[in-house]
Scaffold this motif. Structure first.
Motif, PDB file in Angstrom:
ATOM      1  N   SER A 193      38.180 -14.730 -39.639  1.00 34.81           N
ATOM      2  CA  SER A 193      38.361 -15.100 -41.206  1.00 34.81           C
ATOM      3  C   SER A 193      38.313 -16.364 -41.501  1.00 34.81           C
ATOM      4  O   SER A 193      38.339 -17.032 -41.147  1.00 34.81           O
ATOM      5  N   LYS A 194      38.309 -16.626 -42.683  1.00 37.35           N
ATOM      6  CA  LYS A 194      38.531 -17.685 -43.125  1.00 37.35           C
ATOM      7  C   LYS A 194      39.327 -18.864 -42.773  1.00 37.35           C
ATOM      8  O   LYS A 194      40.788 -17.967 -43.423  1.00 37.35           O
ATOM      9  N   MET A 195      39.198 -20.144 -42.818  1.00 40.31           N
ATOM     10  CA  MET A 195      40.002 -21.185 -42.391  1.00 40.31           C
ATOM     11  C   MET A 195      41.187 -21.081 -43.856  1.00 40.31           C
ATOM     12  O   MET A 195      40.038 -21.482 -44.286  1.00 40.31           O
ATOM     13  N   SER A 196      42.393 -21.519 -43.173  1.00 41.85           N
ATOM     14  CA  SER A 196      43.067 -22.029 -44.746  1.00 41.85           C
ATOM     15  C   SER A 196      43.152 -22.911 -45.250  1.00 41.85           C
ATOM     16  O   SER A 196      42.341 -23.491 -46.340  1.00 41.85           O
ATOM     17  N   ASN A 197      42.563 -23.763 -44.194  1.00 38.37           N
ATOM     18  CA  ASN A 197      41.692 -25.664 -45.221  1.00 38.37           C
ATOM     19  C   ASN A 197      40.682 -25.826 -43.221  1.00 38.37           C
ATOM     20  O   ASN A 197      41.449 -26.054 -42.443  1.00 38.37           O
ATOM     21  N   ALA A 198      39.867 -25.475 -43.640  1.00 39.18           N
ATOM     22  CA  ALA A 198      38.793 -25.909 -42.078  1.00 39.18           C
ATOM     23  C   ALA A 198      38.554 -28.079 -42.466  1.00 39.18           C
ATOM     24  O   ALA A 198      39.050 -28.266 -41.077  1.00 39.18           O
ATOM     25  N   HIS A 199      39.130 -28.485 -43.260  1.00 39.09           N
ATOM     26  CA  HIS A 199      39.220 -30.013 -42.956  1.00 39.09           C
ATOM     27  C   HIS A 199      40.270 -30.075 -41.859  1.00 39.09           C
ATOM     28  O   HIS A 199      40.134 -30.847 -41.246  1.00 39.09           O
ATOM     29  N   VAL A 200      41.475 -29.913 -42.285  1.00 39.94           N
ATOM     30  CA  VAL A 200      42.975 -29.924 -41.780  1.00 39.94           C
ATOM     31  C   VAL A 200      42.366 -29.309 -39.892  1.00 39.94           C
ATOM     32  O   VAL A 200      42.766 -30.088 -39.210  1.00 39.94           O
ATOM     33  N   ALA A 201      42.053 -27.653 -40.169  1.00 38.24           N
ATOM     34  CA  ALA A 201      41.411 -27.452 -38.652  1.00 38.24           C
ATOM     35  C   ALA A 201      40.479 -28.809 -37.881  1.00 38.24           C
ATOM     36  O   ALA A 201      40.998 -28.471 -37.038  1.00 38.24           O
ATOM     37  N   VAL A 202      39.797 -29.531 -38.555  1.00 36.66           N
ATOM     38  CA  VAL A 202      38.748 -29.890 -37.740  1.00 36.66           C
ATOM     39  C   VAL A 202      39.116 -31.714 -37.366  1.00 36.66           C
ATOM     40  O   VAL A 202      39.703 -31.671 -36.841  1.00 36.66           O
ATOM     41  N   ASN A 203      40.343 -32.330 -38.519  1.00 32.98           N
ATOM     42  CA  ASN A 203      41.008 -32.833 -38.120  1.00 32.98           C
ATOM     43  C   ASN A 203      42.161 -33.519 -36.813  1.00 32.98           C
ATOM     44  O   ASN A 203      42.243 -34.101 -36.121  1.00 32.98           O
ATOM     45  N   ASN A 204      42.173 -32.097 -36.962  1.00 36.73           N
ATOM     46  CA  ASN A 204      43.877 -31.195 -35.466  1.00 36.73           C
ATOM     47  C   ASN A 204      42.979 -31.746 -34.320  1.00 36.73           C
ATOM     48  O   ASN A 204      43.337 -32.068 -33.442  1.00 36.73           O
ATOM     49  N   ALA A 205      41.865 -30.609 -34.392  1.00 37.12           N
ATOM     50  CA  ALA A 205      40.858 -30.496 -33.288  1.00 37.12           C
ATOM     51  C   ALA A 205      40.234 -32.077 -32.399  1.00 37.12           C
ATOM     52  O   ALA A 205      40.213 -31.981 -31.500  1.00 37.12           O
ATOM     53  N   THR A 206      40.413 -32.806 -34.225  1.00 43.99           N
ATOM     54  CA  THR A 206      40.043 -34.056 -33.868  1.00 43.99           C
ATOM     55  C   THR A 206      41.335 -34.876 -32.773  1.00 43.99           C
ATOM     56  O   THR A 206      40.912 -35.059 -31.709  1.00 43.99           O
ATOM     57  N   GLN A 207      42.569 -34.985 -33.008  1.00 42.78           N
ATOM     58  CA  GLN A 207      43.501 -35.162 -32.810  1.00 42.78           C
ATOM     59  C   GLN A 207      43.712 -34.841 -31.536  1.00 42.78           C
ATOM     60  O   GLN A 207      44.556 -34.945 -30.760  1.00 42.78           O
ATOM     61  N   THR A 208      43.441 -33.374 -30.709  1.00 35.65           N
ATOM     62  CA  THR A 208      44.934 -32.756 -30.416  1.00 35.65           C
ATOM     63  C   THR A 208      43.086 -32.723 -28.655  1.00 35.65           C
ATOM     64  O   THR A 208      43.430 -33.005 -27.054  1.00 35.65           O
ATOM     65  N   GLY A 209      41.570 -33.540 -29.182  1.00 38.16           N
ATOM     66  CA  GLY A 209      40.972 -34.335 -28.559  1.00 38.16           C
ATOM     67  C   GLY A 209      39.713 -33.554 -27.951  1.00 38.16           C
ATOM     68  O   GLY A 209      38.807 -33.857 -27.264  1.00 38.16           O
ATOM     69  N   TYR A 210      39.980 -32.527 -28.570  1.00 37.05           N
ATOM     70  CA  TYR A 210      38.098 -31.580 -28.247  1.00 37.05           C
ATOM     71  C   TYR A 210      37.352 -31.804 -29.983  1.00 37.05           C
ATOM     72  O   TYR A 210      36.139 -31.539 -28.966  1.00 37.05           O
ATOM     73  N   LEU A 211      37.294 -32.573 -30.302  1.00 32.73           N
ATOM     74  CA  LEU A 211      36.533 -33.038 -31.075  1.00 32.73           C
ATOM     75  C   LEU A 211      36.327 -34.474 -31.595  1.00 32.73           C
ATOM     76  O   LEU A 211      37.613 -35.420 -30.719  1.00 32.73           O
ATOM     77  N   VAL A 212      35.383 -35.792 -31.154  1.00 27.23           N
ATOM     78  CA  VAL A 212      35.630 -36.862 -31.837  1.00 27.23           C
ATOM     79  C   VAL A 212      34.397 -37.220 -32.561  1.00 27.23           C
ATOM     80  O   VAL A 212      33.535 -36.447 -33.264  1.00 27.23           O
ATOM     81  N   PRO A 213      34.887 -38.766 -33.413  1.00 29.74           N
ATOM     82  CA  PRO A 213      33.589 -39.175 -33.929  1.00 29.74           C
ATOM     83  C   PRO A 213      32.854 -39.246 -33.653  1.00 29.74           C
ATOM     84  O   PRO A 213      32.194 -40.195 -32.959  1.00 29.74           O
ATOM     85  N   ALA A 214      31.574 -39.266 -34.512  1.00 31.32           N
ATOM     86  CA  ALA A 214      30.362 -39.148 -34.448  1.00 31.32           C
ATOM     87  C   ALA A 214      29.684 -39.733 -35.062  1.00 31.32           C
ATOM     88  O   ALA A 214      30.779 -40.496 -36.030  1.00 31.32           O
ATOM     89  N   VAL A 215      28.145 -40.308 -35.379  1.00 29.91           N
ATOM     90  CA  VAL A 215      26.947 -41.381 -36.143  1.00 29.91           C
ATOM     91  C   VAL A 215      27.731 -40.797 -38.525  1.00 29.91           C
ATOM     92  O   VAL A 215      28.461 -39.487 -38.125  1.00 29.91           O
ATOM     93  N   ARG A 216      27.925 -41.423 -39.291  1.00 26.67           N
ATOM     94  CA  ARG A 216      28.304 -41.364 -40.442  1.00 26.67           C
ATOM     95  C   ARG A 216      28.621 -40.188 -40.587  1.00 26.67           C
ATOM     96  O   ARG A 216      28.609 -39.464 -41.536  1.00 26.67           O
ATOM     97  N   GLY A 217      30.427 -40.342 -40.414  1.00 29.46           N
ATOM     98  CA  GLY A 217      31.529 -39.589 -40.854  1.00 29.46           C
ATOM     99  C   GLY A 217      30.998 -37.553 -40.216  1.00 29.46           C
ATOM    100  O   GLY A 217      32.287 -36.896 -40.470  1.00 29.46           O
ATOM    101  N   THR A 218      30.545 -37.482 -39.398  1.00 22.81           N
ATOM    102  CA  THR A 218      30.013 -36.836 -38.991  1.00 22.81           C
ATOM    103  C   THR A 218      30.977 -36.645 -37.286  1.00 22.81           C
ATOM    104  O   THR A 218      31.614 -37.055 -36.678  1.00 22.81           O
ATOM    105  N   LYS A 219      31.129 -35.510 -35.997  1.00 25.53           N
ATOM    106  CA  LYS A 219      31.924 -35.039 -35.205  1.00 25.53           C
ATOM    107  C   LYS A 219      31.609 -34.850 -34.523  1.00 25.53           C
ATOM    108  O   LYS A 219      30.118 -34.346 -34.293  1.00 25.53           O
ATOM    109  N   GLN A 220      31.617 -34.485 -33.158  1.00 20.54           N
ATOM    110  CA  GLN A 220      30.808 -33.938 -32.037  1.00 20.54           C
ATOM    111  C   GLN A 220      32.507 -33.265 -31.064  1.00 20.54           C
ATOM    112  O   GLN A 220      33.508 -33.954 -31.417  1.00 20.54           O
TER     113      GLN A 220
END
Length: 188
Positions: A123-150
């Motif tokens: 199902s479509k995420m209501s706001n993918a940008h917020v979900a990615v930011n929340n995953a980063t804050q939770t520690g699942y993702l970290v910033p990478a090069v040129r605005g990307t995540k890993q």
């Protein structure tokens, strides 16, 4: 001509074996898997003569359900069904893991997560940008090069442990970096 080719192959095999013999079995396995990935080859399935991964709790050990020995041709839909994420944030972590380990895309943008989510028939995420930011804050993702995540190391271990929620939570508690505390400055 065929005899010379056979001798060349035997010489190359000897060189590979000589190179690998000084490495640990885990290092040998990772190196062989990396070479197979580089050349787009399917590695051999793990048989009874191959060394199993290190016991739990040892350096380099992996949690159940993860690692390089996983089936490489699994679809994103099947992967998500296996991992059973419960929230958008967990789904983002699973999709990031899939991009990194199954699509050789270690750095990605939110649009890549959204496209893979659609491909996985989720199902479509209501706001993918917020979900990615929340995953980063939770520690699942970290910033990478040129605005990307890993995906972070903790995020990888978390996804590998799924669908075992207790093991996944324990992994995050164990691997999440501790907050740095500052000493209060002395008032004068």
């Amino acid at each position: 001509m065929a005899e010379k080719r056979k001798k060349d192959i035997a010489d190359h095999l000897g060189a590979v074996i000589a190179t690998l013999k000084d490495l640990s079995s885990e290092e040998q396995q990772k190196l062989l898997e990396t070479v197979a990935t580089f050349f787009g080859l399917r590695g051999p399935t793990q048989g009874p003569t191959q060394v199993k991964s290190a016991p739990s709790g040892t350096p380099g050990s992996r949690l159940p359900g993860g690692g390089f020995s996983e089936e490489r041709d699994i679809s994103p839909k099947e992967f998500i069904m296996q991992k059973q994420p419960r929230t958008d944030v967990e789904r983002v972590a699973c999709l990031a893991f899939y991009l990194t380990n199954y699509r050789s895309t270690p750095h990605f943008k939110t649009i890549d997560i959204s496209k893979l989510n659609t491909e996985a028939a989720q199902s479509k995420m209501s706001n993918a940008h917020v979900a990615v930011n929340n995953a980063t804050q939770t520690g699942y993702l970290v910033p990478a090069v040129r605005g990307t995540k890993q995906i972070s190391a903790a995020g990888e271990v978390f996804v590998q442990a799924l669908p075992d929620r207790e093991a996944a939570k324990a992994a995050m508690v164990k691997l999440k970096p501790r907050k740095k505390y500052r000493k209060p400055s002395k008032a004068k």
